[in-house]
Design a protein around this motif. Structure first.
Motif, mmCIF file in Angstrom:
data_model
loop_
_atom_site.group_PDB
_atom_site.id
_atom_site.type_symbol
_atom_site.label_atom_id
_atom_site.label_comp_id
_atom_site.label_asym_id
_atom_site.label_seq_id
_atom_site.Cartn_x
_atom_site.Cartn_y
_atom_site.Cartn_z
ATOM 1 N N TYR A 28 9.925 -37.558 24.275
ATOM 2 C CA TYR A 28 9.060 -38.520 23.597
ATOM 3 C C TYR A 28 9.606 -39.951 23.683
ATOM 4 C CZ TYR A 28 12.391 -38.416 19.710
ATOM 5 O OH TYR A 28 13.525 -38.512 18.949
ATOM 6 N N ASP A 29 10.842 -40.119 24.136
ATOM 7 C CA ASP A 29 11.355 -41.483 24.300
ATOM 8 C C ASP A 29 10.802 -42.058 25.598
ATOM 9 O OD1 ASP A 29 13.159 -39.731 25.860
ATOM 10 O OD2 ASP A 29 14.262 -41.575 26.260
ATOM 11 N N VAL A 30 10.737 -43.381 25.671
ATOM 12 C CA VAL A 30 10.113 -44.045 26.812
ATOM 13 C C VAL A 30 10.991 -45.194 27.295
ATOM 14 C CG1 VAL A 30 7.773 -43.450 26.077
ATOM 15 C CG2 VAL A 30 8.793 -45.626 25.329
ATOM 16 N N ALA A 43 2.383 -42.773 28.709
ATOM 17 C CA ALA A 43 1.162 -41.986 28.911
ATOM 18 C C ALA A 43 1.402 -40.853 29.899
ATOM 19 C CB ALA A 43 0.034 -42.895 29.402
ATOM 20 N N ALA A 44 2.185 -41.116 30.943
ATOM 21 C CA ALA A 44 2.538 -40.078 31.906
ATOM 22 C C ALA A 44 3.964 -39.585 31.701
ATOM 23 C CB ALA A 44 2.372 -40.608 33.327
ATOM 24 N N ASP A 45 4.867 -40.492 31.356
ATOM 25 C CA ASP A 45 6.297 -40.221 31.319
ATOM 26 C C ASP A 45 6.876 -40.528 29.937
ATOM 27 O OD1 ASP A 45 8.947 -39.772 32.109
ATOM 28 O OD2 ASP A 45 9.194 -41.796 32.903
ATOM 29 N N CYS A 46 6.892 -39.581 29.019
ATOM 30 C CA CYS A 46 6.485 -38.200 29.228
ATOM 31 C C CYS A 46 5.758 -37.702 27.968
ATOM 32 C CB CYS A 46 7.719 -37.365 29.530
ATOM 33 S SG CYS A 46 7.481 -35.619 29.815
ATOM 34 N N LYS A 47 5.192 -38.664 27.223
ATOM 35 C CA LYS A 47 4.408 -38.256 26.058
ATOM 36 C C LYS A 47 3.193 -37.453 26.494
ATOM 37 C CE LYS A 47 6.103 -42.006 23.162
ATOM 38 N NZ LYS A 47 5.820 -43.269 22.437
ATOM 39 N N GLY A 48 2.632 -37.828 27.648
ATOM 40 C CA GLY A 48 1.545 -37.033 28.200
ATOM 41 C C GLY A 48 1.978 -35.618 28.526
ATOM 42 N N GLU A 71 15.444 -41.050 28.794
ATOM 43 C CA GLU A 71 15.404 -42.261 29.605
ATOM 44 C C GLU A 71 16.729 -43.019 29.582
ATOM 45 O OE1 GLU A 71 13.230 -42.671 31.627
ATOM 46 O OE2 GLU A 71 11.236 -42.125 30.910
ATOM 47 N N GLN A 72 17.539 -42.804 28.561
ATOM 48 C CA GLN A 72 18.818 -43.521 28.471
ATOM 49 C C GLN A 72 19.939 -42.797 29.193
ATOM 50 O OE1 GLN A 72 19.076 -46.629 27.059
ATOM 51 N NE2 GLN A 72 16.854 -46.423 26.957
ATOM 52 N N GLY A 73 19.754 -41.504 29.496
ATOM 53 C CA GLY A 73 20.774 -40.755 30.216
ATOM 54 C C GLY A 73 22.072 -40.591 29.458
#
Length: 438
Positions: free
Chosen positions: A78-80, A108-113, A144-146
């Protein structure tokens, strides 16, 4: 689908960038709470917010299946990414907006969708006889932060995510409308390089020409990481590997990447070689004076954040060591340099000749009439994949998702195709039914 659009709009509205230096931590916490509530509404039990070692939260829940049925773990995050230049967005990055048949918004695509895709698949099964497998859902809060929070949590609680098959909903079709599983992922390492040469900045007229400029030294180091044609050149790191599989025509890549007319692509070999089979270095940030307000000064210090993508067959730990050694070896003038690792994840390769992939191929054949499942690589990294593969060597790991090229993930105007969301949700539902019968 109307309900899915509303839910995605609510989830996109959270500015859930897992970097408290840029966005309030409360945004991520609110998004996590929203996801937990969504799982409870779908009948999940044992729903919990997991405090991971990197200070973020992952969301977990389970849905018991019929006696003797296999268990499938569904993953999304859910993080973007941050929105970058918000002025470059045609609509607000955190306001889901429909335009030209696509839904635009960060995540919307990455990755809440991807999370909405999982929910739609389960709803489709309930409307057609019930969910035939046990389901576990895990939603990461810092992918996304790795920073490895969920990886370390899973290693400390290995029973939590145990499953017979794992569906990672964080990749994408090679082309919109072409059903694709991701066969390989590049790993990654990220390092922060800091160079210091002076006690303080100096007047460039009085001292320039003899005083060592830290920013100039940093530029020298960064330039050493690429050859004349743009290929990655980290001392000791192999960079001539080849990709065998689905081809990526150069014209298609130029169109997908929006490369400006007259600008050459970097590197050698095929496009697929360069983005799926070879290492790639990217300077993703530099701290130096902005042009506006700059003074005529020799810089005392400068720093950069460097990302190195590592293909399957190479070890991310060793690549980090080589990158660090390269930076030190190429730092000029005896400047003081420090290299700090800030993120790392191993590459991944899937086994495509398994019952789960057979079940997925049949599902895609039905959800995408007239199409056969394709296998492609992905240049990005999902560090959790190797953690799960190590913890559960018998589990089959499949990667699908909504991040086809038009989605423009990590860029301004990220979007998702609602048709792809619908087809992939049907794909996942059919896969779960097929897998239960294996």
């Amino acid at each position: 689908m109307p309900r899915a659009r509303q839910e995605l709009a609510e989830l996109v509205a959270f500015r859930s960038v897992a970097d408290p230096a840029q966005f309030p931590k409360s945004e991520c916490e609110a998004a996590a709470a929203w996801c937990a509530d969504a799982l409870r509404a779908e009948g999940f039990v044992d729903v919990a917010l997991l405090d991971t070692p990197d200070g973020t939260q992952s969301v977990y829940g389970s849905l018991p299946g019929p006696a003797g049925a296999p268990t499938v773990l569904l993953y999304a995050h859910y993080d973007v990414q941050p929105p970058l230049d918000e002025d470059a967005w045609e609509s607000g990055p955190f306001e889901l907006t429909e335009r030209d048949g696509r839904w635009y918004g960060r995540g919307a695509a990455d990755c809440k969708g991807g999370f909405i895709m999982h929910l739609l698949a389960l709803r489709a099964l309930r409307a057609n006889g019930g969910v035939p497998v046990g389901v576990k859902m895990i939603l990461e809060g810092s992918e996304e932060q790795g920073t490895g929070g969920l990886e370390r949590y899973a290693e400390a609680h290995p029973e939590l995510l145990l499953a017979d098959a794992i569906v990672i909903g964080d990749s994408g079709n090679f082309r919109e409308g072409l059903p694709t599983v991701t066969a390989t992922l590049r790993g990654m390492t990220m390092v922060r390089v800091e160079i210091d040469t002076l006690e303080s900045n100096l007047h460039s007229g009085q001292f320039g020409g003899a005083a060592p400029d830290a920013l100039a030294a940093l530029i020298r180091v960064l330039d050493s990481l690429r050859s004349e044609d743009g290929s990655t050149t980290v001392d000791g790191l192999a960079a001539e590997q080849s990709w065998e599989g689905l081809a990526y025509p150069e014209a298609d890549f130029r169109s997908d990447a929006k490369v400006l007319d007259g600008v050459a692509l970097t590197g050698s070999g095929t496009v697929a070689d360069r983005i799926w089979a070879r290492p790639s270095v990217t300077v993703i940030g530099i701290d130096c004076p902005p042009v506006v307000g700059a003074t005529p000064s020799v810089q005392a210090g400068a720093r950069a954040l460097i990302s190195l993508r590592v293909p399957p067959g190479q070890d991310a730990v060793r690549a980090t060591e080589l990158l660090s050694a390269h930076v030190r070896a190429h730092t000029p003038w005896g400047a003081r340099v420090s290299v700090t690792q800030v993120g790392q994840g191993q590459p991944f390769r899937a086994e495509l000749d398994s019952p789960a992939y057979g079940a997925m191929a049949e599902a895609m054949r039905v959800a995408y009439p007239g199409q056969e499942m394709q296998a492609a690589g992905m240049g990005g990294s999902i560090p959790l994949c190797n953690t799960l593969a190590g913890l559960y060597p018998e589990a089959e790991i499949l990667l699908i998702g909504l991040s086809e090229p038009k989605a423009r993930i990590h860029a301004a105007n990220e979007s998702v195709s609602p048709e792809e969301l619908e087809r992939l949700s049907v794909t996942e539902a059919l896969f779960l039914r097929n897998y239960a019968a294996c």
